[in-house]
Design a protein around this motif. Structure first.
Motif, PDB file in Angstrom:
ATOM      1  N   THR A 181       0.870  -1.056   0.007  1.00 49.95           N
ATOM      2  CA  THR A 181      -0.570   0.052  -0.110  1.00 49.95           C
ATOM      3  C   THR A 181       1.073   0.964  -0.455  1.00 49.95           C
ATOM      4  O   THR A 181       0.683   2.869  -0.318  1.00 49.95           O
ATOM      5  CB  THR A 181      -0.573  -0.055   1.000  1.00 49.95           C
ATOM      6  N   VAL A 182       2.559   1.341   0.664  1.00 49.63           N
ATOM      7  CA  VAL A 182       3.093   2.341   0.292  1.00 49.63           C
ATOM      8  C   VAL A 182       3.380   2.918  -0.628  1.00 49.63           C
ATOM      9  O   VAL A 182       3.544   3.739  -1.417  1.00 49.63           O
ATOM     10  CB  VAL A 182       3.957   2.125   1.683  1.00 49.63           C
ATOM     11  N   ALA A 240       3.767  15.694   8.963  1.00 47.83           N
ATOM     12  CA  ALA A 240       3.414  15.448   7.384  1.00 47.83           C
ATOM     13  C   ALA A 240       4.904  14.932   7.037  1.00 47.83           C
ATOM     14  O   ALA A 240       5.877  14.931   7.645  1.00 47.83           O
ATOM     15  CB  ALA A 240       3.883  17.076   6.513  1.00 47.83           C
ATOM     16  N   ILE A 241       4.993  13.887   6.366  1.00 46.49           N
ATOM     17  CA  ILE A 241       5.535  12.916   6.221  1.00 46.49           C
ATOM     18  C   ILE A 241       5.313  12.656   4.625  1.00 46.49           C
ATOM     19  O   ILE A 241       4.236  12.390   4.041  1.00 46.49           O
ATOM     20  CB  ILE A 241       5.974  11.416   6.832  1.00 46.49           C
ATOM     21  N   ASP A 242       6.197  12.228   3.696  1.00 44.40           N
ATOM     22  CA  ASP A 242       6.366  11.842   2.711  1.00 44.40           C
ATOM     23  C   ASP A 242       6.733  10.526   2.641  1.00 44.40           C
ATOM     24  O   ASP A 242       6.699   9.811   3.154  1.00 44.40           O
ATOM     25  CB  ASP A 242       7.895  12.046   1.668  1.00 44.40           C
ATOM     26  N   LEU A 290       8.848   5.356   3.232  1.00 46.53           N
ATOM     27  CA  LEU A 290       7.936   4.328   4.124  1.00 46.53           C
ATOM     28  C   LEU A 290       8.146   3.046   3.679  1.00 46.53           C
ATOM     29  O   LEU A 290       7.912   2.816   2.348  1.00 46.53           O
ATOM     30  CB  LEU A 290       6.767   5.314   4.617  1.00 46.53           C
ATOM     31  N   LYS A 291       7.551   2.380   4.727  1.00 44.02           N
ATOM     32  CA  LYS A 291       7.637   1.352   4.801  1.00 44.02           C
ATOM     33  C   LYS A 291       7.047   0.491   5.035  1.00 44.02           C
ATOM     34  O   LYS A 291       5.719  -0.571   4.226  1.00 44.02           O
ATOM     35  CB  LYS A 291       9.098   0.073   4.844  1.00 44.02           C
ATOM     36  N   SER A 308      -1.227   6.040  19.796  1.00 46.89           N
ATOM     37  CA  SER A 308       0.105   5.943  18.704  1.00 46.89           C
ATOM     38  C   SER A 308      -0.004   5.451  17.723  1.00 46.89           C
ATOM     39  O   SER A 308      -0.420   4.916  17.154  1.00 46.89           O
ATOM     40  CB  SER A 308       1.708   5.121  19.144  1.00 46.89           C
ATOM     41  N   VAL A 309       0.568   6.202  16.611  1.00 49.41           N
ATOM     42  CA  VAL A 309       1.147   6.074  15.271  1.00 49.41           C
ATOM     43  C   VAL A 309       2.568   5.895  15.152  1.00 49.41           C
ATOM     44  O   VAL A 309       3.517   6.920  15.428  1.00 49.41           O
ATOM     45  CB  VAL A 309       0.593   7.563  14.245  1.00 49.41           C
ATOM     46  N   LEU A 310       3.539   5.139  14.751  1.00 46.94           N
ATOM     47  CA  LEU A 310       4.283   4.393  14.445  1.00 46.94           C
ATOM     48  C   LEU A 310       4.907   4.822  12.718  1.00 46.94           C
ATOM     49  O   LEU A 310       4.187   3.538  12.009  1.00 46.94           O
ATOM     50  CB  LEU A 310       4.830   3.828  14.327  1.00 46.94           C
ATOM     51  N   PHE A 311       6.012   5.436  12.662  1.00 47.49           N
ATOM     52  CA  PHE A 311       5.987   5.558  11.312  1.00 47.49           C
ATOM     53  C   PHE A 311       7.644   5.106  10.793  1.00 47.49           C
ATOM     54  O   PHE A 311       8.411   5.598  11.597  1.00 47.49           O
ATOM     55  CB  PHE A 311       6.262   6.931  10.226  1.00 47.49           C
ATOM     56  N   GLU A 312       7.882   3.967  10.062  1.00 47.96           N
ATOM     57  CA  GLU A 312       8.976   3.084   9.456  1.00 47.96           C
ATOM     58  C   GLU A 312       9.396   3.306   7.772  1.00 47.96           C
ATOM     59  O   GLU A 312       8.698   3.593   7.010  1.00 47.96           O
ATOM     60  CB  GLU A 312       9.124   1.659  10.185  1.00 47.96           C
ATOM     61  N   THR A 313      10.773   3.828   7.822  1.00 52.60           N
ATOM     62  CA  THR A 313      11.384   4.297   6.592  1.00 52.60           C
ATOM     63  C   THR A 313      11.736   3.104   6.109  1.00 52.60           C
ATOM     64  O   THR A 313      12.715   2.305   6.923  1.00 52.60           O
ATOM     65  CB  THR A 313      12.528   5.246   7.116  1.00 52.60           C
TER      66      THR A 313
END
Length: 653
Positions: free
Chosen positions: A66-67, A128-130, A134-135, A156-161
């Motif tokens: 999806t990412v 904001a994040i691109d 992300l993965k 919580s929200v976790l973004f992983e590059t």
């Protein structure tokens, strides 16, 4: 329930369902089963050592596929598949995320484990994040575990590059890819270039994106000035792994410097003092992390160390030469004690140092607030039986808060949580969670700082959360539902506090077949401030009146042609509850937005993917339900883009 649905949208939705049903029947049933794209799942694409734990029972995971599909999109397109996560604001600079009706500012947000800033200029986004760098993304709505960090008031929200290992096949040492995209509405041209490699335990990755265009047209055919794309983002990662240890350095940056609406998240204010239509917003968001972890944990040895720094810099040169700088330094040391394959106890300590500073003509010497938080925590995760999992934990936080005018005070408090999941019969799970969370005093939006501020009425915020639901997963089907409620006491609003409530329920259903899947989610949320119904101004930084939101997504892959096609429906019903504010007299009308896509991987060119999207195909004039101000006569909302056609090509080398 007030329902207003355009006939064209209804017909299109029926056609979509029919097409995908026919495609499912046409496929060879002997093919390998493809898993349903998750609505809420136990685990997904994140590097989650606690995947499957009871505190992940309600998690929403945006997986790598999806990412990748939304690499040239934004946060709205990234979260489009789940109605419980709403993204308001039509341009990346102004997009704000709401989880179960609550502003993400009240959740613990991390990028690669580094806490992000919980406030920014209220006309812009703090997070904001691109999506292209992300993965995976994981949202833990309502109830979060103790190791999610401080400030997890309602989840919580976790973004992983992305890592090198996510991009290279086994046996490959170097690779690269490029993406070109063009959006007809706004004539926006986007480019991505990434290169990566590994050798002798070392890894390196670089990523750069550029997007530039013109102002877009809304569904009424009006050109909305101040919406032209002018965005650059960067990611640089390096790592070394050997003998069971891994050290990683990561830095990402996102710049948006362009003429925007005077208030970037408004279409415009009606009446009031005269202001220019446009002004420059120069925004620069950065996040850096150092991470150590054991890659071969054994028994009681399973450590993680994360040290990070994030900043959100918003400059508005005219008329006051204003600058709001929000930054956070953080450090965390934790270890997971693996007593057995079914019992893991995580213990740790974290430090978070936040600062908000405003400088400008009215405050040449600067106005500043700081918050230093030290926390210790435990989270125990146990598989009690094959059918029953439980997770419970707590943390204690000490906070030193310093405000404008020399104000200083100390706050402290305990937070506790418990989550459980029980398989009543095969494939039928009951799940529930509860938390009571200390949040201290938040560093405010620095653009509203005043030298005259006093803090006599402030107190530390505390939130109580509960979620109860079920999940039924027989064979290829999914049916789930949950009810939730979050109660905030003494949530900060400037110099004062307010009590805030968000409550509602979510429903999801899905089906997968050989080659495709379809899912639908429905969310119904109501909010209150100080015991009464509220508009988005009174609930600013707390939440938003979202009401009933629906999301539908479907896709199918025709393997013989390497062809994938799909559709989505983004929909909100008429808001049928009271708003409460005196000047909130406009009705929040419903909308229906249908989009289609087609993706093709030609065999003749290895590594090439072509994608065509037709977004908002009926040219609906609307503002997302999470966009500020639709209920007020005194302003016009910032409407979303009208019909657009987007084409992209990605080549992996």
């Amino acid at each position: 329930m007030s329902l207003s649905i355009d006939f064209r949208t209804t017909a299109a939705s029926i056609a979509i369902l029919s097409a995908f049903t026919m495609a499912a029947k046409a496929q060879d049933v002997q093919q390998e089963t493809i898993e349903l794209a998750p609505i809420t799942v136990e685990a997904g694409g994140t590097d989650d050592k606690h995947a499957g734990a009871a505190d992940r029972a309600n998690s929403i995971t945006i997986d790598g596929e999806t990412v990748e599909d939304n690499a040239l999109g934004d946060l709205k397109s990234l979260f489009a598949g789940d109605a419980s996560v709403t993204v308001g604001g039509a341009i990346p600079l102004a997009q704000k995320i709401f989880v179960n009706g609550i502003d993400i500012l009240n959740l613990a947000v991390t990028i690669d484990g580094v806490p992000q800033n919980n406030r920014a200029f209220h006309h812009t986004s703090a997070n904001a994040i691109d999506p292209g760098l992300l993965k995976a993304v994981r949202v833990d709505p309502t109830v979060a575990p103790a190791d999610a960090g401080p400030g997890a008031l309602a989840g919580s929200v976790l973004f992983e590059t992305v890592d090198v290992g996510d991009l290279l096949d086994e046996g490959d040492d170097f690779g690269a890819y490029g993406v070109l995209g063009y959006d007809s509405n706004g004539r926006t041209f986007s480019q991505i270039l990434s290169a990566y490699g590994r050798h002798g335990g070392f890894e390196g990755l670089g990523y750069v994106k550029n997007a530039k265009g013109d102002n877009y047209e809304d569904g009424n055919g009006d050109t909305i000035r101040g919406t032209a794309a002018d965005l650059q983002s960067f990611l640089l990662k390096g790592a070394y792994e050997a003998d069971g240890h891994r050290v990683e350095l990561s830095g990402e940056r996102m710049i948006d410097d362009a003429l925007r609406r005077y208030r970037a998240n408004f279409g415009g204010v009606i009446g009031g003092r005269p202001v220019p239509e446009l002004r420059v917003y120069d925004t620069d968001r950065q996040s850096y992390s150092f991470r150590y972890e054991a890659t071969e944990p054994e028994g009681f040895w399973d450590p993680t160390v994360v040290i990070g720094y994030s900043r959100n810099d918003v400059r508005i040169p005219d008329p006051d030469d204003s600058r709001g700088l929000s930054d956070t330094f953080s450090a965390k040391v934790e270890n997971t004690f693996n007593f057995s394959d079914t019992h893991a106890l995580t213990a740790g300590v974290d430090l978070t140092d936040r600062t908000g500073t405003y400088t400008g003509l009215s405050a040449p010497d600067g106005l500043e607030e700081t918050s230093l938080n030290l926390g210790v925590y435990l989270q125990d995760r146990i598989e009690v039986t094959e059918r029953f999992d439980v997770s419970f934990g707590g943390r204690f936080d000490w906070q030193r808060f310093e405000g404008i005018g020399g104000f200083e005070d100390d706050f402290s408090g305990f937070s506790g949580n418990i989550s459980g999941r029980y398989e009543v019969v095969d494939d039928l799970f009951l799940k529930a969670g509860y938390s009571n969370v200390f949040g201290g005093v938040a560093v405010e939006d620095n653009y509203i700082f005043l030298p005259s501020w006093t803090y006599d009425e402030l107190d530390s915020v505390r939130a109580g959360n509960v979620v109860v639901g079920f999940e039924y997963r027989p064979d290829r089907w999914l049916l789930e539902a949950s009810v939730f409620r979050s109660d905030f006491d003494d949530a900060r609003s400037g110099q004062r506090t307010a009590d805030f409530v968000s409550q509602g329920f979510n429903i999801g259903a899905g089906f997968n077949w050989d080659g495709g899947s379809i899912k639908a989610t429905y969310s119904n949320t109501r909010i209150e401030v100080n015991g009464g119904a509220t508009g988005s101004y009174e609930a600013l930084d707390f939440g938003a009146p979202l009401g009933q939101v629906i999301a539908l997504t479907a896709q199918h892959t025709y393997a013989p042609w390497n062809l994938t096609f799909g559709a989505s429906l983004d929909m909100a019903l008429d808001y049928d509850g009271p708003i409460g504010a005196d000047d909130a007299t406009k009705e929040l009308k419903g909308y229906e937005v249908v989009s289609l896509f087609l993706e093709y991987e030609p065999e003749i060119v290895e590594g090439l993917t072509l994608r065509l999207e037709a977004n908002n195909i009926f040219d609906t004039a609307y503002a997302d339900r999470g966009t500020y101000g639709g209920e007020y006569d005194s302003l016009n909302q910032l409407l979303e883009p009208g019909r657009s056609f987007f084409v992209s090509a990605k080549k992996v080398f």
